[in-house]
Scaffold this active site. Structure first.
Site, PDB file in Angstrom:
ATOM      1  N   ASP A 199      51.550  53.138  42.734  1.00 22.65           N
ATOM      2  CA  ASP A 199      50.819  53.585  41.549  1.00 22.65           C
ATOM      3  C   ASP A 199      50.714  52.437  40.556  1.00 22.65           C
ATOM      4  OD1 ASP A 199      49.607  55.037  39.544  1.00 22.65           O
ATOM      5  OD2 ASP A 199      51.447  56.047  38.917  1.00 22.65           O
ATOM      6  N   GLU A 246      46.055  52.247  32.094  1.00 27.57           N
ATOM      7  CA  GLU A 246      45.723  53.600  32.546  1.00 27.57           C
ATOM      8  C   GLU A 246      46.856  54.557  32.258  1.00 27.57           C
ATOM      9  OE1 GLU A 246      45.944  57.055  35.189  1.00 27.57           O
ATOM     10  OE2 GLU A 246      47.312  55.354  35.127  1.00 27.57           O
ATOM     11  N   GLU A 247      48.088  54.086  32.429  1.00 29.78           N
ATOM     12  CA  GLU A 247      49.245  54.969  32.288  1.00 29.78           C
ATOM     13  C   GLU A 247      49.406  55.508  30.866  1.00 29.78           C
ATOM     14  OE1 GLU A 247      50.629  56.161  34.675  1.00 29.78           O
ATOM     15  OE2 GLU A 247      50.760  54.765  36.348  1.00 29.78           O
ATOM     16  N   HIS A 283      43.929  50.935  38.916  1.00 28.76           N
ATOM     17  CA  HIS A 283      44.490  50.334  37.705  1.00 28.76           C
ATOM     18  C   HIS A 283      45.606  49.348  38.042  1.00 28.76           C
ATOM     19  CE1 HIS A 283      48.187  52.887  37.291  1.00 28.76           C
ATOM     20  NE2 HIS A 283      47.439  53.860  37.757  1.00 28.76           N
ATOM     21  N   HIS A 341      56.074  57.126  39.520  1.00 26.70           N
ATOM     22  CA  HIS A 341      56.706  56.785  38.238  1.00 26.70           C
ATOM     23  C   HIS A 341      58.218  56.671  38.334  1.00 26.70           C
ATOM     24  CE1 HIS A 341      53.081  58.472  35.716  1.00 26.70           C
ATOM     25  NE2 HIS A 341      52.716  57.548  36.600  1.00 26.70           N
TER      26      HIS A 341
END
Length: 500
Positions: free
Chosen positions: A302, A364-365, A290, A462
């Site tokens: 990420d 996506e998150e 993503h 994150h």
């Protein structure tokens, strides 16, 4: 720098797999497993060529350098932001310039949330300014903030047991970290459970395997019929400190201010590119990561790494095909007269029988918004998907491949992974998954993901620490090689992976 040299005889061997009966069946193959093992074994030279190009050849460090350029230029890419859409447009152009096929954008409506200014200050038993990150989709506080006494709990059960104490307070969760899938429930459900017992706000101990006073954000979910309260994550250190204070009987008071706002859904895109299959172009092996991230750090780990090794997988196969097409023989003649199949395949370059499709997901998150929209748009062709792959748990040195599918499909994937013996990554684990591909897996399509160093991953996940400093170019090279070998071989085998 090492370069790959192929003799004509070796190339004929590489492409001897292009002949054979076209079969697409749901586990109705009449071939023996020994025949399938022999077919996979014949990809040994192709696998070595991909590994050499990715790890030692001209493509080494390419995925790292490409990723660094994007994240240094654009920065974090939260859902609904201008930076995400800038990144999508850059990637659209990059994939076209890379010579990939059918490069296009598929529209998606995505959530738009911004955290605004935020702060948390402990007023009692002493003054202490706390590091916080509001959780995705949280509402804000009134401008003056919320000042209230704290109730510290370690579990939802304790919260229920002490429900009468929670009314009018800020609930602080100091849940222990067990693993991500179990512990993340406190981030996702913490505000709802606190609101049910009358809390004014909730603060969640960051879901992290390790902390250097680092808050870790992420999505949280409200529930219909339950009041919405502001919610944020705090550091492991502050959660544990307040737990100790509470155990001593100290009265804890916090002033929380959050300027978080939810805006109308924004326009965005999934980014798609392909190497179109030579024999069964309607059948697909999907590789993905993503492109969006949270609004802290750079989103390098990420999921910039996963997105860029997925791009790299197609680049490696395309580049190796171009290198092979440089054979000194007369390809023009070979493609026009009845030469042997392996010669004409060689002249066409390294192109799998099935289409290799790259998808860089958006949002996506926020719960796989882009992945769900893609599934809704393409599920009518679900019978043509042989394997769906997503890398979204780091691109450090992989331990192996996680796989979900039938036992017969697993046995085939285990054989494919033996081709990665040169990099000593051959294991196949259970539970292949990914937020964006789970829709397909739940519908019966085989799915795969990289198994990585999860302790390291969730140390930076994150957080402000998710930057290029976390990434290692050599480890990304190996991850890209694994991704490319698996996707190419599954896409080029004569039959699709069998389903349950």
């Amino acid at each position: 720098m090492k370069f790959l040299l192929f003799t004509f005889v070796g190339v004929v061997h590489l492409f001897s797999l292009n002949s054979g009966k076209a079969i697409y069946k749901n586990d109705n193959s009449q071939r023996t497993f020994q025949e399938i093992k022999e077919e996979v074994a014949r990809y040994g030279d192709v696998a070595k060529a991909i590994i050499n190009l990715a790890v030692y050849g001209k493509a080494q460090n390419r995925s790292y350098e490409r990723l660094a350029l994007l994240v240094d230029t654009v920065g974090p890419r939260p859902s609904g932001s201008k930076s995400l859409e800038k990144a999508i447009q850059i990637m659209y152009q990059n994939l076209q310039e890379d010579g990939l096929e059918n490069v296009h954008l598929e529209p998606v409506k995505i959530p738009h949330w911004e955290r605004g200014e935020e702060s948390a200050v402990m007023l009692e038993p002493r003054i202490h300014k706390m590091a916080i990150l509001g959780l995705g989709s949280s509402i804000g506080t009134p401008p003056e903030g919320i000042t209230a006494e704290v109730l510290v709990v370690t579990s939802f059960k304790e919260l229920q047991r002490r429900a009468r104490e929670a009314r009018g307070k800020i609930v602080v969760y100091n849940q222990p970290y067990v693993n991500y899938s179990k512990t993340v429930q406190y981030r996702v459900r913490g505000a709802v459970e606190a609101a049910k017992v009358g809390a004014l706000a909730s603060l969640i101990r960051s879901v992290a395997s390790f902390s250097v006073y680092s808050p870790h954000t992420g999505i949280q979910e409200y529930q219909d019929g339950v009041p919405k309260i502001p919610t944020a994550c705090i550091t492991v250190e502050d959660a544990e400190m307040m737990s100790r204070m509470a155990s001593r009987g100290n009265r804890i008071v916090i002033q929380l201010k959050m300027g978080a706002k939810n805006y109308p859904d924004a326009d965005s895109f999934n980014t798609v590119a392909e190497i179109i299959g030579s024999k069964y172009p309607e059948q697909v092996v999907l590789v993905s990561g993503h492109l969006d991230s949270w609004d802290v750090g750079q989103g390098a780990m990420d999921d910039g790494g996963g997105a860029f090794i997925s791009w790299e997988a197609l680049s490696l196969i395309k580049d190796l095909g171009i290198a092979l097409a440089g054979w000194s023989g007369n390809c023009t003649v070979a493609l026009q007269v009845p030469f042997p199949t392996q010669v004409t395949a060689f002249c066409a370059g390294l192109r799998p029988k099935r289409t290799l499709r790259l998808v860089l997901w958006t949002a996506e998150e926020q719960g796989g918004i882009g992945g769900f929209q893609y599934y809704q748009s393409h599920k009518a062709n679900i019978s043509n998907y042989s394997l769906v792959m997503e890398s979204d748990e780091g691109t450090f040195l992989p331990s192996g491949l996680q796989f979900t599918g039938s036992e017969k499909a697993r046995a085939i994937v285990e054989e494919v992974m033996t081709l990665l013996q040169p990099v000593n990554i051959t294991q196949v684990f259970r539970a292949g998954e990914g937020t964006d591909i789970n829709f397909w897996i739940q519908a019966g399509v085989p799915g795969a993901s990289l198994l990585d160093d999860l302790y390291k991953y969730f140390s930076f996940h994150h957080s402000h620490g998710d930057t290029m400093t976390v990434m290692d170019p050599k480890q990304m090279n190996v991850a890209a090689a694994v991704w490319a070998v698996v996707s190419y071989v599954i896409a080029d085998m004569e039959e699709m992976l069998p389903r349950s």
